[in-house]
Design a protein around this motif. Sequence first.
Motif, PDB file in Angstrom:
ATOM      1  N   LYS A   1      25.811  15.472 -52.749  1.00  0.00           N
ATOM      2  CA  LYS A   1      26.246  16.020 -51.264  1.00  0.00           C
ATOM      3  C   LYS A   1      27.513  15.195 -50.613  1.00  0.00           C
ATOM      4  O   LYS A   1      28.472  15.758 -50.141  1.00  0.00           O
ATOM      5  CB  LYS A   1      25.035  15.957 -50.477  1.00  0.00           C
ATOM      6  CG  LYS A   1      25.194  17.137 -49.117  1.00  0.00           C
ATOM      7  CD  LYS A   1      23.719  16.918 -48.607  1.00  0.00           C
ATOM      8  CE  LYS A   1      23.798  17.800 -47.248  1.00  0.00           C
ATOM      9  NZ  LYS A   1      22.864  17.888 -46.402  1.00  0.00           N
ATOM     10  N   GLU A   2      27.423  13.803 -50.675  1.00  0.00           N
ATOM     11  CA  GLU A   2      28.187  13.135 -50.038  1.00  0.00           C
ATOM     12  C   GLU A   2      29.520  13.043 -50.932  1.00  0.00           C
ATOM     13  O   GLU A   2      30.491  13.155 -50.184  1.00  0.00           O
ATOM     14  CB  GLU A   2      27.629  11.569 -50.311  1.00  0.00           C
ATOM     15  CG  GLU A   2      26.663  11.298 -49.490  1.00  0.00           C
ATOM     16  CD  GLU A   2      26.173   9.893 -49.553  1.00  0.00           C
ATOM     17  OE1 GLU A   2      26.407   9.210 -50.307  1.00  0.00           O
ATOM     18  OE2 GLU A   2      25.047   9.617 -48.606  1.00  0.00           O
TER      19      GLU A   2
ATOM     20  N   LYS B   1      30.581  15.712 -52.409  1.00  0.00           N
ATOM     21  CA  LYS B   1      31.380  17.104 -52.203  1.00  0.00           C
ATOM     22  C   LYS B   1      31.944  16.991 -50.701  1.00  0.00           C
ATOM     23  O   LYS B   1      32.951  17.342 -50.621  1.00  0.00           O
ATOM     24  CB  LYS B   1      30.170  17.975 -51.964  1.00  0.00           C
ATOM     25  CG  LYS B   1      30.570  19.460 -52.302  1.00  0.00           C
ATOM     26  CD  LYS B   1      29.804  20.449 -52.241  1.00  0.00           C
ATOM     27  CE  LYS B   1      29.938  21.957 -52.368  1.00  0.00           C
ATOM     28  NZ  LYS B   1      28.789  22.919 -52.574  1.00  0.00           N
ATOM     29  N   GLU B   2      31.251  16.160 -49.801  1.00  0.00           N
ATOM     30  CA  GLU B   2      31.687  15.972 -48.414  1.00  0.00           C
ATOM     31  C   GLU B   2      33.134  15.218 -48.748  1.00  0.00           C
ATOM     32  O   GLU B   2      34.081  15.522 -47.783  1.00  0.00           O
ATOM     33  CB  GLU B   2      30.531  15.158 -47.714  1.00  0.00           C
ATOM     34  CG  GLU B   2      30.844  15.323 -46.359  1.00  0.00           C
ATOM     35  CD  GLU B   2      31.172  16.829 -45.347  1.00  0.00           C
ATOM     36  OE1 GLU B   2      31.899  17.006 -44.681  1.00  0.00           O
ATOM     37  OE2 GLU B   2      30.388  17.465 -45.863  1.00  0.00           O
ATOM     38  N   GLU B   3      32.928  14.082 -49.413  1.00  0.00           N
ATOM     39  CA  GLU B   3      34.117  13.361 -49.524  1.00  0.00           C
ATOM     40  C   GLU B   3      35.314  14.049 -50.221  1.00  0.00           C
ATOM     41  O   GLU B   3      36.669  13.908 -49.720  1.00  0.00           O
ATOM     42  CB  GLU B   3      33.696  12.075 -50.569  1.00  0.00           C
ATOM     43  CG  GLU B   3      34.670  10.904 -50.336  1.00  0.00           C
ATOM     44  CD  GLU B   3      34.490   9.763 -50.962  1.00  0.00           C
ATOM     45  OE1 GLU B   3      35.184   9.050 -51.887  1.00  0.00           O
ATOM     46  OE2 GLU B   3      33.105   9.509 -51.288  1.00  0.00           O
TER      47      GLU B   3
ATOM     48  N   LYS C   1      35.755  17.153 -49.948  1.00  0.00           N
ATOM     49  CA  LYS C   1      36.353  18.162 -48.893  1.00  0.00           C
ATOM     50  C   LYS C   1      36.936  17.467 -47.936  1.00  0.00           C
ATOM     51  O   LYS C   1      38.270  18.165 -47.429  1.00  0.00           O
ATOM     52  CB  LYS C   1      34.962  18.607 -48.005  1.00  0.00           C
ATOM     53  CG  LYS C   1      35.247  19.892 -47.546  1.00  0.00           C
ATOM     54  CD  LYS C   1      33.999  20.335 -46.735  1.00  0.00           C
ATOM     55  CE  LYS C   1      34.121  21.289 -45.795  1.00  0.00           C
ATOM     56  NZ  LYS C   1      33.051  21.780 -45.080  1.00  0.00           N
ATOM     57  N   ASN C   2      36.764  16.298 -47.445  1.00  0.00           N
ATOM     58  CA  ASN C   2      37.692  15.676 -46.543  1.00  0.00           C
ATOM     59  C   ASN C   2      38.729  15.324 -47.119  1.00  0.00           C
ATOM     60  O   ASN C   2      39.860  15.292 -46.368  1.00  0.00           O
ATOM     61  CB  ASN C   2      36.981  14.317 -46.007  1.00  0.00           C
ATOM     62  CG  ASN C   2      35.678  14.322 -45.054  1.00  0.00           C
ATOM     63  OD1 ASN C   2      35.727  15.502 -44.572  1.00  0.00           O
ATOM     64  ND2 ASN C   2      34.858  13.328 -44.963  1.00  0.00           N
TER      65      ASN C   2
ATOM     66  N   LYS D   1      41.171  18.318 -47.216  1.00  0.00           N
ATOM     67  CA  LYS D   1      41.512  18.300 -45.791  1.00  0.00           C
ATOM     68  C   LYS D   1      42.548  17.451 -45.178  1.00  0.00           C
ATOM     69  O   LYS D   1      43.621  17.879 -44.726  1.00  0.00           O
ATOM     70  CB  LYS D   1      40.292  18.076 -44.803  1.00  0.00           C
ATOM     71  CG  LYS D   1      40.022  19.184 -43.766  1.00  0.00           C
ATOM     72  CD  LYS D   1      38.882  18.804 -42.732  1.00  0.00           C
ATOM     73  CE  LYS D   1      38.532  20.059 -42.004  1.00  0.00           C
ATOM     74  NZ  LYS D   1      37.495  19.621 -41.078  1.00  0.00           N
TER      75      LYS D   1
END
Length: 143
Positions: A57-58, A60-62, A64-65, A68
């Motif tokens: 999850k982390e 994936k979030e990283e 994504k960021n 971005k």
Amino acid sequence: MVMKLKVLISQTHTQKQKKQEKEKKEQKKQKKRQKEKEKKKEQEQEKKEQKEEQEKKEQKEEQKNKEKEKQKKKKKEKEQKKEKEKEKKKKEQKQKKKKKEQKKKEQEEEKEKEKEKEKEKEKEKEQEQKEKEEERRRSRKNY
């Protein structure tokens, strides 16, 4: 003697029973330990899976960021490029205008010079005319 034998048989039987009960208890304990061990193992497995899930999850979030941020940077660069282009065009326009005005000025100066020359010629012509006139008069006077 028979009595002794009976007592002995009874004791043996009791001993056997006790032994069996003891073994049963031991088996029960072992089963309990085994169950607890398996339970612990399951909990650890679950913990491990949760941790992996969290890490995924982390990550994936990283990602994504990062994406971005990348997009943001790209947009900023695009806008800067656009701005630069705008400035360049503006500068070119200014340059063109300046050149045009310079040319116009030069043309006007040239025209002015031409006019001056014309005037000069006119004056010379008039002067010549006057001189000729004067010459004629003198000539007449002389006659």
